[in-house]
Design a protein around this motif. Structure first.
Motif, PDB file in Angstrom:
ATOM      1  N   ARG A 162     -31.339  26.791  76.184  1.00 13.33           N
ATOM      2  CA  ARG A 162     -31.380  27.588  74.955  1.00 13.33           C
ATOM      3  C   ARG A 162     -30.855  29.011  75.184  1.00 13.33           C
ATOM      4  O   ARG A 162     -30.141  29.576  74.352  1.00 13.33           O
ATOM      5  CB  ARG A 162     -32.829  27.627  74.433  1.00 13.33           C
ATOM      6  N   GLU A 163     -31.213  29.578  76.326  1.00 13.66           N
ATOM      7  CA  GLU A 163     -30.822  30.973  76.608  1.00 13.66           C
ATOM      8  C   GLU A 163     -29.309  31.155  76.682  1.00 13.66           C
ATOM      9  O   GLU A 163     -28.798  32.249  76.442  1.00 13.66           O
ATOM     10  CB  GLU A 163     -31.464  31.445  77.923  1.00 13.66           C
ATOM     11  N   ALA A 164     -28.591  30.104  77.019  1.00 15.44           N
ATOM     12  CA  ALA A 164     -27.134  30.219  77.078  1.00 15.44           C
ATOM     13  C   ALA A 164     -26.555  30.565  75.712  1.00 15.44           C
ATOM     14  O   ALA A 164     -25.527  31.252  75.612  1.00 15.44           O
ATOM     15  CB  ALA A 164     -26.533  28.909  77.585  1.00 15.44           C
ATOM     16  N   ALA A 169     -25.598  35.515  71.669  1.00 16.31           N
ATOM     17  CA  ALA A 169     -25.751  36.264  70.413  1.00 16.31           C
ATOM     18  C   ALA A 169     -26.311  37.652  70.671  1.00 16.31           C
ATOM     19  O   ALA A 169     -25.838  38.648  70.088  1.00 16.31           O
ATOM     20  CB  ALA A 169     -26.652  35.487  69.453  1.00 16.31           C
ATOM     21  N   GLU A 170     -27.297  37.759  71.554  1.00 19.04           N
ATOM     22  CA  GLU A 170     -27.891  39.064  71.878  1.00 19.04           C
ATOM     23  C   GLU A 170     -26.852  40.008  72.463  1.00 19.04           C
ATOM     24  O   GLU A 170     -26.802  41.196  72.108  1.00 19.04           O
ATOM     25  CB  GLU A 170     -29.044  38.884  72.867  1.00 19.04           C
ATOM     26  N   ALA A 175     -27.381  38.134  65.178  1.00 15.61           N
ATOM     27  CA  ALA A 175     -28.397  37.087  65.064  1.00 15.61           C
ATOM     28  C   ALA A 175     -27.735  35.749  65.373  1.00 15.61           C
ATOM     29  O   ALA A 175     -26.528  35.581  65.167  1.00 15.61           O
ATOM     30  CB  ALA A 175     -28.967  37.076  63.653  1.00 15.61           C
ATOM     31  N   PRO A 176     -28.503  34.777  65.860  1.00 18.23           N
ATOM     32  CA  PRO A 176     -27.881  33.493  66.195  1.00 18.23           C
ATOM     33  C   PRO A 176     -27.071  32.877  65.062  1.00 18.23           C
ATOM     34  O   PRO A 176     -25.985  32.318  65.302  1.00 18.23           O
ATOM     35  CB  PRO A 176     -29.088  32.620  66.571  1.00 18.23           C
ATOM     36  N   HIS A 177     -27.553  32.985  63.815  1.00 19.47           N
ATOM     37  CA  HIS A 177     -26.828  32.347  62.721  1.00 19.47           C
ATOM     38  C   HIS A 177     -25.509  33.041  62.395  1.00 19.47           C
ATOM     39  O   HIS A 177     -24.695  32.519  61.620  1.00 19.47           O
ATOM     40  CB  HIS A 177     -27.706  32.271  61.456  1.00 19.47           C
ATOM     41  N   GLN A 178     -25.283  34.210  62.983  1.00 22.18           N
ATOM     42  CA  GLN A 178     -24.022  34.922  62.796  1.00 22.18           C
ATOM     43  C   GLN A 178     -22.974  34.531  63.838  1.00 22.18           C
ATOM     44  O   GLN A 178     -21.863  35.044  63.832  1.00 22.18           O
ATOM     45  CB  GLN A 178     -24.254  36.434  62.848  1.00 22.18           C
ATOM     46  N   LYS A 194     -29.877  23.898  67.658  1.00 22.60           N
ATOM     47  CA  LYS A 194     -31.313  24.040  67.899  1.00 22.60           C
ATOM     48  C   LYS A 194     -31.675  25.487  68.208  1.00 22.60           C
ATOM     49  O   LYS A 194     -32.777  25.953  67.883  1.00 22.60           O
ATOM     50  CB  LYS A 194     -31.714  23.140  69.073  1.00 22.60           C
ATOM     51  N   ALA A 195     -30.734  26.219  68.819  1.00 22.26           N
ATOM     52  CA  ALA A 195     -30.957  27.630  69.142  1.00 22.26           C
ATOM     53  C   ALA A 195     -30.643  28.552  67.963  1.00 22.26           C
ATOM     54  O   ALA A 195     -30.790  29.769  68.079  1.00 22.26           O
ATOM     55  CB  ALA A 195     -30.106  28.027  70.348  1.00 22.26           C
TER      56      ALA A 195
END
Length: 238
Positions: A162-164, A169-170, A175-178, A194-195
């Motif tokens: 997940r962190e990958a 994104a960070e 944000a992840p959805h961007q 999922k992330a």
């Protein structure tokens, strides 16, 4: 896709044809070392089969995070031994040059035009298990127009952890959805979704050769499905 500001890309298989490039390097290397009888594509496939198990040692915590160039080199020596190549006949420089075949891979024919169009609207970066030097050398040689070189070394995580995805994104301040992952692998896209990332599938039906039987079609309702990077650009109004 309306909120997406950055497209991040799986590289091996999605952006570049790893199998042909690695086989080309092996075809140059093997004959002078007693391997003229070997099929370079079969040896390339065997090298690639060690890719996921090697990363899994890091993902599972049995080994500290280790960059892909190191894992590739370890796997190369194992594969050459498996195929009867005498490592004593190889210099360190020989092996290093062969290991860097992964730095010298060619993009699929649609990639450069497609990325140049996508770059007009989106921030582009790799989201690869490759390390920074590998990805940067590949981009410089092939003219791949990344806005930044990211990947496992930057996130300290190998996909499909997940962190990958979330750390990518960070790093981009989004944000992840961007962020949308573009990949030819349904499993990679499932982990990204999922992330919290958006998803775009581009099929590469010959990544593993003419008899490929996986990832031939989009298996889930991804946010975008395209036939090529040029088609992806068209579908994203680029």
């Amino acid at each position: 896709m309306k909120d997406v500001q950055a497209l991040v890309f799986d590289v091996f298989g999605t952006v570049v044809d790893w199998r042909s490039g690695v086989a080309r390097a092996l075809a140059e290397f093997l004959p002078a070392r007693g391997g003229a009888h070997l099929d370079p594509f079969a040896v390339a496939d065997a090298w690639r089969r060690r890719y996921q198990p090697a990363m899994e040692e890091c993902r599972a915590g049995r080994r500290p995070f280790t960059r892909l160039d190191v894992l590739h080199r370890e796997n190369l020596e194992l594969v050459l031994k498996d195929h009867g190549v005498d490592l004593a006949s190889c210099t360190e420089a020989d092996l290093d040059h062969l290991n860097r075949a992964w730095h010298r891979l060619d993009p699929w024919p649609d990639v450069l035009l497609g990325l140049s169009r996508l770059r007009r609207k989106y921030f582009l970066a790799p989201a690869s298990n490759g390390n920074i030097l590998l990805l940067a050398n590949m981009a410089k040689r092939a003219g791949i127009p990344w806005d930044a070189v990211l990947g496992a070394e930057a996130t300290q995580a190998y996909k499909p952890q997940r962190e990958a995805y979330t750390r990518t994104a960070e790093i981009l301040g989004l944000a992840p959805h961007q962020v949308c992952l573009v990949a030819a692998h349904n499993g990679d896209l499932r982990a990204a979704r999922k992330a919290g990332l958006a998803s775009a599938f581009v099929a590469r039906p010959t990544e593993h050769g003419p008899a490929q039987g996986t990832d031939l079609v989009a298996e889930d309702p991804w946010d975008c499905v395209a036939e090529s990077f040029v088609d992806l650009a068209a579908k994203l109004d680029c």
